[in-house]
Design an enzyme around this catalytic site. Sequence first.
Site, PDB file in Angstrom:
ATOM      1  N   ASP A 214       0.870  -1.168   0.000  1.00 18.62           N
ATOM      2  CA  ASP A 214       0.000   0.000   0.000  1.00 18.62           C
ATOM      3  C   ASP A 214       0.911   1.223   0.000  1.00 18.62           C
ATOM      4  O   ASP A 214       2.102   1.144   0.339  1.00 18.62           O
ATOM      5  CB  ASP A 214      -0.961   0.000   1.194  1.00 18.62           C
TER       6      ASP A 214
HETATM    7  C1  BGC Z   1      -4.953   3.358  -0.054  1.00 20.98           C
HETATM    8  C2  BGC Z   1      -5.058   2.347  -1.168  1.00 20.98           C
HETATM    9  C3  BGC Z   1      -4.885   3.033  -2.487  1.00 20.98           C
HETATM   10  C4  BGC Z   1      -3.528   3.738  -2.498  1.00 20.98           C
HETATM   11  C5  BGC Z   1      -3.218   4.472  -3.779  1.00 20.98           C
HETATM   12  C6  BGC Z   1      -3.717   4.226  -0.161  1.00 20.98           C
HETATM   13  O1  BGC Z   1      -3.841   5.312   0.694  1.00 20.98           O
HETATM   14  O2  BGC Z   1      -4.978   2.704   1.186  1.00 20.98           O
HETATM   15  O3  BGC Z   1      -6.292   1.693  -1.109  1.00 20.98           O
HETATM   16  O4  BGC Z   1      -5.000   2.130  -3.538  1.00 20.98           O
HETATM   17  O5  BGC Z   1      -3.508   4.702  -1.458  1.00 20.98           O
HETATM   18  O6  BGC Z   1      -4.019   5.583  -3.918  1.00 20.98           O
END
Ligand code: BGC
Length: 738
Positions: free
Chosen positions: A265
Amino acid sequence: MQLQVGLLSMMAVACAPTPKHTAGPVYLDPDAPIEERVEDALARMTLREKIALIHAQSKFSAPGVPRLGIPELWTTDGPHGIRPEVLWDEWDQASWTNDSCVAYPALTCLAATWNPEMAALYGKSIGEEARYREKDVLLGPGVNIYRTPLNGRNFEYMGEDPYLASRMVVPYVQEVQKNGVAACVKHYAINNEETHRHTIDVDLDDRALYEIYLPAFKAAVEEGGAWSIMGAYNLYRGQHCCHNQRLLNDILKGEWGFDGAVISDWGGVHDTNEAIHNGLDLEFGTWTDGLTMGATNAYDNYYMAEPYLQKIERGEVGTDELDDKVRRVLRLTFRTAMNPYKPFGSMRSEEHYAAARRIGEEGIVLLRNENKTLPFDLDGMKRIVVVGENAVKMMTVGGGSSSLKVQREVSPLDGIRARVGDRAEVVWVRGYVGDVGGEYNGVTSGQNLRDDRSAGALIAEAVEAARGADAVVFVGGLNKSDRQDCEGTDREGLELPYEQDRVIEALAAVNPRLVVALVSGNAVAMPWVEQVPAIMQVWYLGSEAGNALASVLFGDANPSGKLPFSFPVRLEDNGAHATDSIFPHDGKTYYKDGIFVGYRWLEKEGTTPLFAFGHGLSYTTFEYGAVTADRKSIDERGTLNVSVEVTNTGDRAGAEVVQLYLADCESSLPRPVKELKGFEKVQLEPGETKVVTFPVTVEALKYYDDTQGRWVAEKGTFEAMVGASSADIRGTVAFELK
Ligand code: BGC
């Protein structure tokens, strides 16, 4: 003549083979098996190129290997539509004018359809949009289990039940990937609250892990064939999930044989050594919080960039782990960006809008409908009053990383107005002021929702308008701002915010033809439930929100959604809150509710929910016949068929979700009162009867025995219960496991 030419050329198009794209210098025939291409590419790469391949070069892309013609890998959020382009190294949108999308209903709504065909349609449609925008990895779907109604991200997930989420995630993944776009199933795992999401350390017993929190991920990998998975932000047993030995190496890659890439993530990586050894393959978003904060040009300093290279050069670590990561990223690239047969995708097509509308119509849940308040009959209606901010508020902007830039979004008010036309007057009044913001990462809703009047004045206005109206539709609920349904924060309580309870009670007192439509991704408390004749759970429905809502209000669509999670009366009725094992003050939490999540907890405690898991009404009625089994017992290898006749006894066509729950009558470990193990949505014309059959094998009878570390089924008596919801069982049949 002209017509003939037209037809011939159309036939030529239809019969043409799928086009083959040639991407970059392809050393091996692009039709060679992927593993051969992976080994070939790996053998040509330098150490620095390998290191570059496994971490980001911008907010959403990884660099590939330019020298070898291996293209960049582009990711996108996910999971409800294709995120607008952002600047190279900033979160703000890049202000392109070709990147607006169709917003599909939130995943809670998809789960509420209880229809795997809708999951397939969703995956196909969003996959086509991702492909058209030349994205290789779609950051979704999310399948974290709904453990508390306060989790700000529940709207991005598929509810509280592992079986339902598993059945819905598989077709989504498969259909996305038919576009040569990888699904990236997130957030693996046990990421069930947003509060302190980067630092919370979760522990739980293995039964809860295997029976509740992992099945949807396992199904996505083993049955859906997911090509990538996203590690969660939180820790599990002291190790961050993005580099967690047990979750990634032992379970995902070991037990489930996952051959795809583990993507972090955004900002979920915290340690080079653990990242090297504990199963991470591709690092994104380091030195960011995944939302707003971010260090500029930090890419060389990523944990799997220079620090990793230096460790190799100093001889502290070999290159076996690196080669494994590179293989996985190459495999991902050959499956997507370098797939010679990938289609071209499509964007903003009428088919996509129709898909969004259909999923929305099928997912709306009619919770209560006294005196046949719904559907509305326009004949004889002169004035319809719509009350509430959510009737006009654009909901596709905000909420965190799932925020979108849409080509169009039909609000509930516009949908109702379009449906009513000039047959009646439709009046809107504000009712309450909630979130007047409308901006996310530079995308603005363009709405000015500012209103400085007091709550009292707004309520008085609403009451005045509602008095004597032929129908009143209150559209409220939550929204996408902080501490509502929004990434990065959790809700502060179960209650509706902004004094909406007062508005609803005041409306109910002056007009008996009141419908409350709740736009949210979470359960809310309803102290007024007995005073309101009709209640609908409407979710976030995306581009076609207002049209889908109007279809159901006026009976063009007969509601068939069922709740994918329980609505408790009080927060204390929820297992996580009752056991006080949530939002820890010291950063560590042990899930004391164990396997008893959602209805499993409510039923164990004998607590009646406000609305039960699986509940949802229709404008027609369904009668269930006797529940029968084709044999009295099964053994380890047998299949027992549980059947029931379901008849549409009303006067309009409709669909019923017939649900199978199984109960283990005596067992050595505690088990839930019953668990969902099958469901089928059947479409029935008035008077029509269909037989629904659920095959039951020993697999459905097993529990995870954490003393033995394996799934076991104990001999003895079981019960198969068939019903219209977890709280509305229409028939039971007992059988033995021999
Ligand atoms: C989120 C993810 C997301 C990623 C990219 C993170 O803050 O938890 O779900 O895909 O950012 O935007």
